[in-house]
Motif scaffolding. Structure first.
Motif, PDB file in Angstrom:
ATOM      1  N   ALA A  15     -15.497  -1.557 -16.896  1.00 44.44           N
ATOM      2  CA  ALA A  15     -14.746  -0.865 -17.947  1.00 44.44           C
ATOM      3  C   ALA A  15     -15.137   0.606 -18.023  1.00 44.44           C
ATOM      4  CB  ALA A  15     -14.986  -1.545 -19.292  1.00 44.44           C
ATOM      5  N   ILE A  16     -16.425   0.883 -17.885  1.00 44.38           N
ATOM      6  CA  ILE A  16     -16.892   2.273 -17.925  1.00 44.38           C
ATOM      7  C   ILE A  16     -16.351   3.051 -16.729  1.00 44.38           C
ATOM      8  CG2 ILE A  16     -18.934   3.757 -17.810  1.00 44.38           C
ATOM      9  CD1 ILE A  16     -20.452   1.444 -19.241  1.00 44.38           C
ATOM     10  N   ALA A  17     -16.402   2.431 -15.555  1.00 44.10           N
ATOM     11  CA  ALA A  17     -15.906   3.097 -14.347  1.00 44.10           C
ATOM     12  C   ALA A  17     -14.415   3.413 -14.463  1.00 44.10           C
ATOM     13  CB  ALA A  17     -16.173   2.221 -13.124  1.00 44.10           C
ATOM     14  N   ARG A  18     -13.646   2.466 -15.012  1.00 47.77           N
ATOM     15  CA  ARG A  18     -12.205   2.711 -15.180  1.00 47.77           C
ATOM     16  C   ARG A  18     -11.962   3.892 -16.114  1.00 47.77           C
ATOM     17  NH1 ARG A  18     -11.835  -2.957 -15.276  1.00 47.77           N
ATOM     18  NH2 ARG A  18     -11.878  -2.955 -17.562  1.00 47.77           N
ATOM     19  N   ARG A  19     -12.688   3.913 -17.224  1.00 46.86           N
ATOM     20  CA  ARG A  19     -12.472   4.988 -18.188  1.00 46.86           C
ATOM     21  C   ARG A  19     -12.937   6.330 -17.632  1.00 46.86           C
ATOM     22  NH1 ARG A  19     -13.078   5.087 -24.643  1.00 46.86           N
ATOM     23  NH2 ARG A  19     -11.766   3.273 -24.291  1.00 46.86           N
ATOM     24  N   ALA A  20     -14.029   6.317 -16.874  1.00 47.46           N
ATOM     25  CA  ALA A  20     -14.556   7.566 -16.312  1.00 47.46           C
ATOM     26  C   ALA A  20     -13.762   8.025 -15.097  1.00 47.46           C
ATOM     27  CB  ALA A  20     -16.024   7.387 -15.936  1.00 47.46           C
ATOM     28  N   GLY A  21     -12.995   7.102 -14.500  1.00 43.81           N
ATOM     29  CA  GLY A  21     -12.224   7.447 -13.312  1.00 43.81           C
ATOM     30  C   GLY A  21     -13.085   7.637 -12.085  1.00 43.81           C
ATOM     31  N   CYS A  22     -14.099   6.767 -11.934  1.00 46.70           N
ATOM     32  CA  CYS A  22     -15.002   6.901 -10.790  1.00 46.70           C
ATOM     33  C   CYS A  22     -15.323   5.527 -10.211  1.00 46.70           C
ATOM     34  CB  CYS A  22     -16.292   7.604 -11.203  1.00 46.70           C
ATOM     35  SG  CYS A  22     -17.360   6.599 -12.265  1.00 46.70           S
ATOM     36  N   ASP A  23     -15.946   5.529  -9.049  1.00 46.54           N
ATOM     37  CA  ASP A  23     -16.405   4.295  -8.429  1.00 46.54           C
ATOM     38  C   ASP A  23     -17.591   3.753  -9.229  1.00 46.54           C
ATOM     39  OD1 ASP A  23     -17.970   2.515  -6.629  1.00 46.54           O
ATOM     40  OD2 ASP A  23     -16.443   3.087  -5.167  1.00 46.54           O
ATOM     41  N   LYS A  24     -17.618   2.452  -9.458  1.00 42.75           N
ATOM     42  CA  LYS A  24     -18.687   1.874 -10.276  1.00 42.75           C
ATOM     43  C   LYS A  24     -20.067   2.026  -9.634  1.00 42.75           C
ATOM     44  CE  LYS A  24     -18.128  -2.907  -8.626  1.00 42.75           C
ATOM     45  NZ  LYS A  24     -17.791  -4.295  -9.058  1.00 42.75           N
ATOM     46  N   GLN A  25     -20.107   2.182  -8.311  1.00 38.80           N
ATOM     47  CA  GLN A  25     -21.395   2.362  -7.649  1.00 38.80           C
ATOM     48  C   GLN A  25     -22.085   3.652  -8.098  1.00 38.80           C
ATOM     49  OE1 GLN A  25     -22.924   0.090  -5.849  1.00 38.80           O
ATOM     50  NE2 GLN A  25     -21.155  -1.258  -6.181  1.00 38.80           N
ATOM     51  N   LEU A  26     -21.289   4.631  -8.531  1.00 38.74           N
ATOM     52  CA  LEU A  26     -21.879   5.886  -8.992  1.00 38.74           C
ATOM     53  C   LEU A  26     -22.644   5.696 -10.298  1.00 38.74           C
ATOM     54  CD1 LEU A  26     -18.982   8.384  -8.203  1.00 38.74           C
ATOM     55  CD2 LEU A  26     -21.084   7.991  -6.906  1.00 38.74           C
ATOM     56  N   ILE A  27     -22.267   4.709 -11.088  1.00 38.63           N
ATOM     57  CA  ILE A  27     -22.998   4.426 -12.329  1.00 38.63           C
ATOM     58  C   ILE A  27     -24.407   3.953 -11.997  1.00 38.63           C
ATOM     59  CG2 ILE A  27     -23.058   2.985 -14.407  1.00 38.63           C
ATOM     60  CD1 ILE A  27     -20.001   2.915 -14.300  1.00 38.63           C
ATOM     61  N   TYR A  28     -24.514   3.105 -10.978  1.00 39.53           N
ATOM     62  CA  TYR A  28     -25.839   2.643 -10.549  1.00 39.53           C
ATOM     63  C   TYR A  28     -26.625   3.787  -9.909  1.00 39.53           C
ATOM     64  CZ  TYR A  28     -24.132  -2.105 -11.284  1.00 39.53           C
ATOM     65  OH  TYR A  28     -23.636  -3.250 -11.847  1.00 39.53           O
ATOM     66  N   ARG A  29     -25.942   4.625  -9.154  1.00 35.49           N
ATOM     67  CA  ARG A  29     -26.628   5.707  -8.451  1.00 35.49           C
ATOM     68  C   ARG A  29     -27.182   6.739  -9.430  1.00 35.49           C
ATOM     69  NH1 ARG A  29     -23.167   8.825  -4.081  1.00 35.49           N
ATOM     70  NH2 ARG A  29     -23.150   6.705  -3.242  1.00 35.49           N
ATOM     71  N   TYR A  30     -26.396   7.100 -10.444  1.00 36.83           N
ATOM     72  CA  TYR A  30     -26.793   8.177 -11.343  1.00 36.83           C
ATOM     73  C   TYR A  30     -27.590   7.700 -12.558  1.00 36.83           C
ATOM     74  CZ  TYR A  30     -23.313  10.861  -8.700  1.00 36.83           C
ATOM     75  OH  TYR A  30     -22.599  11.481  -7.703  1.00 36.83           O
ATOM     76  N   TYR A  31     -27.339   6.457 -12.994  1.00 41.14           N
ATOM     77  CA  TYR A  31     -27.989   5.976 -14.219  1.00 41.14           C
ATOM     78  C   TYR A  31     -28.803   4.702 -14.025  1.00 41.14           C
ATOM     79  CZ  TYR A  31     -25.275   9.366 -16.885  1.00 41.14           C
ATOM     80  OH  TYR A  31     -24.743  10.534 -17.383  1.00 41.14           O
ATOM     81  N   GLY A  32     -28.701   4.090 -12.859  1.00 39.98           N
ATOM     82  CA  GLY A  32     -29.449   2.863 -12.624  1.00 39.98           C
ATOM     83  C   GLY A  32     -28.821   1.641 -13.264  1.00 39.98           C
TER      84      GLY A  32
END
Length: 214
Positions: free
Chosen positions: A47-64
């Motif tokens: 849900a966060i990735a959809r709202r941010a308009g990014c690949d969900k893997q970037l959430i793990y890369r930048y925030y863990g």
């Protein structure tokens, strides 16, 4: 030829850094808004990735992952007061610890009243008891405590006064009154709707602070 190649290659790292910063900000704001609107029911990587308009893997890369995002949001909720309350809040009028706490308490109350979103997040935060909520609350509390300590500077509370406990109770009471004003417009029969109502609250806060710190 070499100079041309260098001129062509150099901007790329800057572009990547800029894009990363923009993506991190987009992820953070998407997560914060999602929490405020839907709570943890709608709080997930997809849900966060959809709202941010990014690949969900970037959430793990930048925030863990979600835990890292919660820590960042909690710290932001605590640091939010820095945006609303300037570092120099008293100037020549802050002479004692009591002066400082009176000033900070009233500024904090006004800042909360002017930001319905933060009120909603705090109200939701204290109404649920889950590991995620506790993590968020702890991060926010740490940030708020650091802010209070920084604002205090070299001023000290009077001897015999447990300032951390007194300040915690004072700020918790302010938060609860502001949240109650948003939800019901009153607390225990105390009206919290008009500026006149809040003038009475401010006067009582002054008396409480002076009763504690002189």
């Amino acid at each position: 030829m070499l100079a041309v190649q260098e001129a062509f290659v150099d901007p790329l790292p800057e572009k990547r850094v800029k894009n990363r910063a923009q993506t991190e900000a987009a992820i953070f704001h998407a997560a914060r808004d999602l929490l405020a609107e839907e709570g943890f029911q709608g709080f997930g990587i997809n849900a966060i990735a959809r709202r941010a308009g990014c690949d969900k893997q970037l959430i793990y890369r930048y925030y863990g992952g979600l835990d890292g995002l919660l820590d960042a949001i909690g710290a932001d909720l605590g640091d939010w007061v820095k945006e609303r309350i300037p570092e120099d809040t008293g100037g020549m009028f802050v002479l004692t610890y009591g002066d400082l706490m009176e000033r900070l308490s009233l500024l904090y109350m006004d800042a909360l009243r002017s930001d319905p979103l933060i009120c909603k997040i705090i109200a939701w935060e204290v109404s649920k008891d889950t590991p995620q909520v506790r993590r968020l609350a702890e991060a926010r509390s740490r940030a708020l405590a650091k802010w209070l300590d920084r604002m205090r500077g070299s001023l000290s509370a009077p001897k015999g006064v447990d300032a951390p406990t007194a300040n915690g109770i004072l700020f918790a009471a302010i938060q609860h009154l502001v949240i109650s004003s948003v939800v019901t417009g009153e607390f225990a029969g105390l009206p919290l709707r008009s500026d006149k109502d809040w003038d009475k609250v401010a006067a009582s806060i002054r008396r409480l602070v002076r009763g504690i710190y002189g």
